[in-house]
Write a protein that holds these residues in place. Structure first.
Motif, PDB file in Angstrom:
ATOM      1  N   ARG A 127       0.680  -1.327  -0.217  1.00 36.57           N
ATOM      2  CA  ARG A 127      -0.210   0.290   0.231  1.00 36.57           C
ATOM      3  C   ARG A 127       1.096   1.461   0.038  1.00 36.57           C
ATOM      4  NH1 ARG A 127      -3.505  -0.043   4.995  1.00 36.57           N
ATOM      5  NH2 ARG A 127      -4.791   2.139   4.023  1.00 36.57           N
ATOM      6  N   VAL A 128       0.560   2.182  -0.607  1.00 40.32           N
ATOM      7  CA  VAL A 128       1.023   3.652  -1.184  1.00 40.32           C
ATOM      8  C   VAL A 128      -0.063   4.359  -0.673  1.00 40.32           C
ATOM      9  CG1 VAL A 128       3.020   2.702  -2.252  1.00 40.32           C
ATOM     10  CG2 VAL A 128       1.138   3.886  -4.131  1.00 40.32           C
ATOM     11  N   TYR A 129       0.620   5.846   0.458  1.00 37.34           N
ATOM     12  CA  TYR A 129      -0.729   7.166   0.058  1.00 37.34           C
ATOM     13  C   TYR A 129       0.394   7.858  -0.400  1.00 37.34           C
ATOM     14  CZ  TYR A 129      -0.189   3.895   4.455  1.00 37.34           C
ATOM     15  OH  TYR A 129      -0.708   2.324   4.862  1.00 37.34           O
ATOM     16  N   VAL A 130      -1.135   8.742  -0.831  1.00 38.30           N
ATOM     17  CA  VAL A 130      -0.985   9.842  -1.780  1.00 38.30           C
ATOM     18  C   VAL A 130      -1.545  11.235  -1.276  1.00 38.30           C
ATOM     19  CG1 VAL A 130      -1.682   8.485  -4.284  1.00 38.30           C
ATOM     20  CG2 VAL A 130      -3.858   9.927  -1.938  1.00 38.30           C
ATOM     21  N   ASN A 131      -1.886  11.053   0.330  1.00 37.51           N
ATOM     22  CA  ASN A 131      -1.289  12.837   0.585  1.00 37.51           C
ATOM     23  C   ASN A 131      -0.877  12.435   1.852  1.00 37.51           C
ATOM     24  OD1 ASN A 131      -2.855  10.130   2.477  1.00 37.51           O
ATOM     25  ND2 ASN A 131      -3.672  11.387   3.794  1.00 37.51           N
ATOM     26  N   THR A 132       0.575  12.544   1.633  1.00 38.62           N
ATOM     27  CA  THR A 132       1.808  12.507   1.925  1.00 38.62           C
ATOM     28  C   THR A 132       2.091  14.488   2.315  1.00 38.62           C
ATOM     29  OG1 THR A 132       2.349  13.259  -0.141  1.00 38.62           O
ATOM     30  CG2 THR A 132       2.955  11.555   1.126  1.00 38.62           C
ATOM     31  N   MET A 133       1.087  15.395   2.063  1.00 35.10           N
ATOM     32  CA  MET A 133       0.613  16.902   2.700  1.00 35.10           C
ATOM     33  C   MET A 133      -0.083  16.325   4.271  1.00 35.10           C
ATOM     34  SD  MET A 133       2.021  19.468   2.573  1.00 35.10           S
ATOM     35  CE  MET A 133       2.120  20.145   1.328  1.00 35.10           C
ATOM     36  N   ASP A 134      -0.760  15.693   4.120  1.00 30.18           N
ATOM     37  CA  ASP A 134      -1.594  15.385   5.388  1.00 30.18           C
ATOM     38  C   ASP A 134      -0.337  14.711   6.504  1.00 30.18           C
ATOM     39  OD1 ASP A 134      -3.556  16.461   4.576  1.00 30.18           O
ATOM     40  OD2 ASP A 134      -4.768  14.495   3.877  1.00 30.18           O
ATOM     41  N   ILE A 135       0.217  13.660   5.961  1.00 29.48           N
ATOM     42  CA  ILE A 135       1.194  12.386   6.600  1.00 29.48           C
ATOM     43  C   ILE A 135       2.243  14.386   6.772  1.00 29.48           C
ATOM     44  CG2 ILE A 135       2.566  11.391   6.376  1.00 29.48           C
ATOM     45  CD1 ILE A 135       0.902  10.126   4.423  1.00 29.48           C
ATOM     46  N   MET A 136       2.692  14.813   6.380  1.00 30.58           N
ATOM     47  CA  MET A 136       4.113  15.653   7.311  1.00 30.58           C
ATOM     48  C   MET A 136       3.184  16.860   7.771  1.00 30.58           C
ATOM     49  SD  MET A 136       6.600  16.004   3.596  1.00 30.58           S
ATOM     50  CE  MET A 136       5.084  16.571   2.289  1.00 30.58           C
ATOM     51  N   ASP A 137       2.053  17.196   7.323  1.00 34.70           N
ATOM     52  CA  ASP A 137       1.369  18.314   8.885  1.00 34.70           C
ATOM     53  C   ASP A 137       1.339  17.864  10.286  1.00 34.70           C
ATOM     54  OD1 ASP A 137       1.648  19.698   6.562  1.00 34.70           O
ATOM     55  OD2 ASP A 137      -0.619  19.520   6.698  1.00 34.70           O
ATOM     56  N   ALA A 138       1.525  15.914  10.338  1.00 31.40           N
ATOM     57  CA  ALA A 138       0.786  15.325  11.058  1.00 31.40           C
ATOM     58  C   ALA A 138       2.245  15.811  12.011  1.00 31.40           C
ATOM     59  CB  ALA A 138       0.602  13.836  11.111  1.00 31.40           C
ATOM     60  N   ALA A 139       3.738  15.111  11.322  1.00 34.47           N
ATOM     61  CA  ALA A 139       4.664  15.165  11.788  1.00 34.47           C
ATOM     62  C   ALA A 139       5.019  16.350  12.198  1.00 34.47           C
ATOM     63  CB  ALA A 139       5.491  15.037  10.359  1.00 34.47           C
TER      64      ALA A 139
END
Length: 358
Positions: A127-139
């Motif tokens: 599985r790959v995730y396309v919402n990397t901006m959301d992931i970086m915001d969480a980081a």
């Protein structure tokens, strides 16, 4: 449930790039196509002529081809699912880092000993995730919570993201993002060699790239569908010359006939292959082989001819994080492995650091 999009045969003349993972079937969750990365991956899939399907959720994927469980497992390892990372609460990732940062789940490798055999259970697809901006915001929120301390993130807890970078570009995004974070650091480990897209990125020394290495016996017998040792080391040299902090994970350390010679040769090869200043700032992590009863049963089912030794009577029982006992080497063997490999590390890399042995 899954719906089948019109499947097209691979276009004449389309060739698999050398050494790069090319899935044989791709599933898209509908929301994935609302993101630029999802659209980009869809365009790539169509260009490659790879059959694809739409699915309401990865949890609804139940109709993979294959007459036996083993056949379905092998096909699942060649199946890609493109979706969103909905859970943005990061798991702790000790001793490697403070948190795991999730950009992919599942791996195209067939390492017999891998803990993903059990953690992914009956769904070993990638599985790959396309919402990397959301992931970086969480980081960013985790970094802010821990300020003024530095917060480290491990990007390879549930996958080998470098093996998917030609499809997602997610590592490049994370490396660039983390290079701009005074208090953020990124780490990932890989068994693959495709580092060229990362070499010119503005990493600002905030990403440590580690390569998983092992004795020849281990790579040859237990790590199918991964890069050869020589390919990994060549890639490590490129990473060092690009100014990234570099590290090696020797894992899993396996007690086998001739293990002393095998691990001595490993460190000798590393010393010969790296640039002259490659030992500066170099780190090593050492992880002995371990397994649970559940993992033993799954591995023996999926790799019935494996030479992997999993004799519970020869092991020491150790409490596991998730409530299952795991089996490690007895203290005497652990000590012998740790001391011998540590001595060889400092013999060849006197300026290196050893982060841990576990």
């Amino acid at each position: 449930m899954s719906t089948i999009a019109p499947e097209r045969p691979r276009r004449a003349g389309v060739r698999k790039p050398t050494g790069l993972f090319l899935p044989e079937l791709v599933f898209f969750e509908p929301d994935a196509l609302n993101y630029p990365k999802g659209e980009k991956i869809m365009a790539w899939v169509k260009d490659q002529g790879i059959p694809y399907r739409m699915t309401t959720s990865h949890n609804r994927i139940t109709n993979l081809p294959g007459e036996t469980e083993l056949e379905q497992y092998k096909i699942a390892k060649r199946t890609l699912v493109v979706g969103l990372r909905k859970t943005l609460k990061f798991e702790q990732s000790k001793p490697s880092a403070d948190y795991a940062i999730p950009i992919a789940t599942g791996c195209m490798g067939h390492c017999h000993y891998c803990y993903l055999q059990t953690t992914l259970g009956a769904k070993p697809y990638i599985r790959v995730y396309v919402n990397t901006m959301d992931i970086m915001d969480a980081a960013s929120k985790y970094i802010a919570e821990r300020a003024p301390e530095i917060t480290t993130f491990e990007a390879a807890c549930t996958s080998d993201p470098l093996g998917l970078e030609h499809i997602t570009g997610s590592l490049a995004e994370l490396i660039t993002y983390m290079g701009q974070q005074p208090l953020g650091r990124l780490r990932f480990v890989t068994k693959y060699q495709h580092v060229d897209p990362l070499l010119a990125l503005p990493h600002n020394n905030h990403t440590r790239v580690r390569f998983s290495v092992n004795a020849d016996y281990v790579i040859r017998n237990f790590e199918p569908a991964t890069a050869r040792f020589e390919e990994r080391i060549e890639a490590a040299g490129k990473i060092a010359r690009a100014g990234y902090p570099l590290g090696f994970i020797i894992a899993p350390i396996i007690w086998h006939e001739g293990w002393e010679k095998g691990y001595a040769e490993l460190l000798e090869k590393l010393a010969r292959a790296l640039p002259e200043d490659g030992g500066r700032g170099l780190t090593f992590e050492m992880i002995q082989h371990r397994f649970t009863k559940t993992a033993k049963a799954v591995i023996e089912k999926r790799y019935p001819k494996t030479k992997l030794e999993m004799d519970i009577e020869k092991r020491k029982k150790k409490w596991g994080k998730y409530g299952q006992n795991k089996y490690v080497y007895p203290d005497e063997q652990q000590t012998a492995l740790r001391e011998f490999i540590t001595e060889r590390i400092f013999e060849h890399f006197p300026e290196a650091g050893i982060d841990y042995f576990t």
